[in-house]
Design an enzyme around this catalytic site. Structure first.
Site, PDB file in Angstrom:
ATOM      1  CB  ILE A  20      -0.730   0.151   1.207  1.00 57.55           C
ATOM      2  CG1 ILE A  20      -1.928  -1.119   1.226  1.00 57.55           C
ATOM      3  CG2 ILE A  20      -1.863   1.184   1.250  1.00 57.55           C
ATOM      4  CD1 ILE A  20      -2.717  -1.204   2.417  1.00 57.55           C
ATOM      5  NE  ARG A  40      12.205  -3.160   8.103  1.00 57.41           N
ATOM      6  CZ  ARG A  40      11.770  -4.010   8.634  1.00 57.41           C
ATOM      7  NH1 ARG A  40      12.447  -4.451   9.869  1.00 57.41           N
ATOM      8  NH2 ARG A  40      10.799  -4.787   8.455  1.00 57.41           N
ATOM      9  CG  ASP A  65      14.080  -0.071  12.292  1.00 62.32           C
ATOM     10  OD1 ASP A  65      12.926   0.191  12.400  1.00 62.32           O
ATOM     11  OD2 ASP A  65      14.657  -1.170  12.907  1.00 62.32           O
ATOM     12  CB  VAL A  66       9.541   3.397  11.316  1.00 64.78           C
ATOM     13  CG1 VAL A  66       9.460   3.928  10.079  1.00 64.78           C
ATOM     14  CG2 VAL A  66       8.989   2.120  11.653  1.00 64.78           C
ATOM     15  CG  ASN A  92       2.152   1.909   4.552  1.00 63.94           C
ATOM     16  OD1 ASN A  92       0.977   1.294   4.489  1.00 63.94           O
ATOM     17  ND2 ASN A  92       3.324   1.533   3.791  1.00 63.94           N
ATOM     18  CE1 TYR A 159      -1.257  -4.672  11.687  1.00 59.26           C
ATOM     19  CE2 TYR A 159      -3.556  -5.416  12.178  1.00 59.26           C
ATOM     20  CZ  TYR A 159      -2.598  -4.753  11.218  1.00 59.26           C
ATOM     21  OH  TYR A 159      -3.192  -4.043  10.189  1.00 59.26           O
ATOM     22  CB  VAL A 192      -5.914  -3.922   0.643  1.00 63.55           C
ATOM     23  CG1 VAL A 192      -7.195  -3.149   0.573  1.00 63.55           C
ATOM     24  CG2 VAL A 192      -4.793  -3.746   1.429  1.00 63.55           C
TER      25      VAL A 192
END
Length: 272
Positions: A20, A40, A65-66, A92, A159, A192
């Site tokens: 996405i 990444r 890396d967030v 995202n 999650y 999705v």
């Protein structure tokens, strides 16, 4: 057809190398937005950047890396140095539990990795981008969320927990950001088909997936300001009638709806 409605704006998209995030970046680029691509994998980011350039957009790809605050700060500096201040942040990047398992059987390290990516990642990006938006008194943040945020699932506890916490984070900062004309939205694309969701056992054999192009169109509309009236609220792009949702925005705010709240057990509940 592209309208170039976002010319002059700068977007920053995390997880932009595939799925996405890649399609959102290309969709924003097609509307004239300059795009900062964060992820990444340098190779996949470069491919996305090429596609954005084919749409005539300026762009820059930065590997980071967030979950690492220092890396995120440097990435934001690089994007703003090359493209200008960020007008639109799309959080995202995300991960999901690798296996369907109750929490007492989950891999503890992977569990926390999911939470860190899905919650600490957006926090790190917001912490780096919001000061500039607040100072300029404009900007939008879109957190890609999920129906798991409000629906318990004992097989995907990391999650679901992280997405619920992300929605709560947006709710907690909404009022303070509104005072500075900065908008935050949590939008779920629905189910999705991506590398992440296709590998989830619960979706095995699924034949009717949600539309990635539709989510791209929703994101473009969010960047244009279509959903500013739903600031701080949850939008389920895969299920909602968006025209109806926008038309009822005042009622949604008055009812304090589309947020995570405890439901009172009755009129005498002391938490009401």
């Amino acid at each position: 057809m592209p309208t170039e409605s976002l010319v002059g704006q700068v977007g920053l998209i995390t997880g932009a190398g595939r799925g996405i995030g890649r399609e959102i970046a290309i969709g924003l680029a097609a509307e004239g937005m300059a795009v900062g691509l964060l992820g990444r994998n340098h190779g996949t980011l470069t491919e996305t950047l090429r596609e954005c350039a084919r749409r005539g957009a300026r762009g820059v790809a930065v590997t980071a890396d967030v979950t690492r605050p220092g890396a995120v700060r440097e990435a934001v500096r690089a994007v703003e140095r090359d493209l200008g201040p960020v007008d639109f942040l799309v959080n995202n990047a995300g991960q999901v539990d690798q296996t369907e398992a109750p929490i007492w059987e989950a891999d503890a390290n992977q569990w926390w990795q999911v939470v860190e990516t899905n919650l600490r990642g957006p926090f790190n990006l917001m912490r780096s981008v919001l000061p500039g938006m607040v100072q300029r008194r404009r900007g939008r943040v879109l957190n890609l969320n999920s129906g798991f945020a409000f629906r318990p699932d004992g097989n995907y506890t990391a999650y679901a927990t992280s997405k619920g916490a992300l929605l709560q984070l947006s709710d907690n900062v909404a009022d303070s950001l509104a005072a500075h004309h900065v908008v935050v939205l949590d939008i779920s694309p629905g189910a999705v088909a991506t590398d992440m969701t296709a590998g989830m056992p619960m979706f095995a054999g699924m034949k009717e997936w949600g539309s990635i192009p539709y989510m791209v169109a929703v994101t473009v509309d969010a960047a244009r300001g279509r959903f500013d009236c739903l600031h701080g609220r949850f939008i389920h792009a895969g299920r909602d009638n968006l025209e109806q949702l926008v038309s009822q925005a005042d009622a949604i705010r008055d009812a304090d709806a589309r947020t995570l709240r405890l439901r009172p057990y009755g009129p005498d509940d002391p938490l009401t």
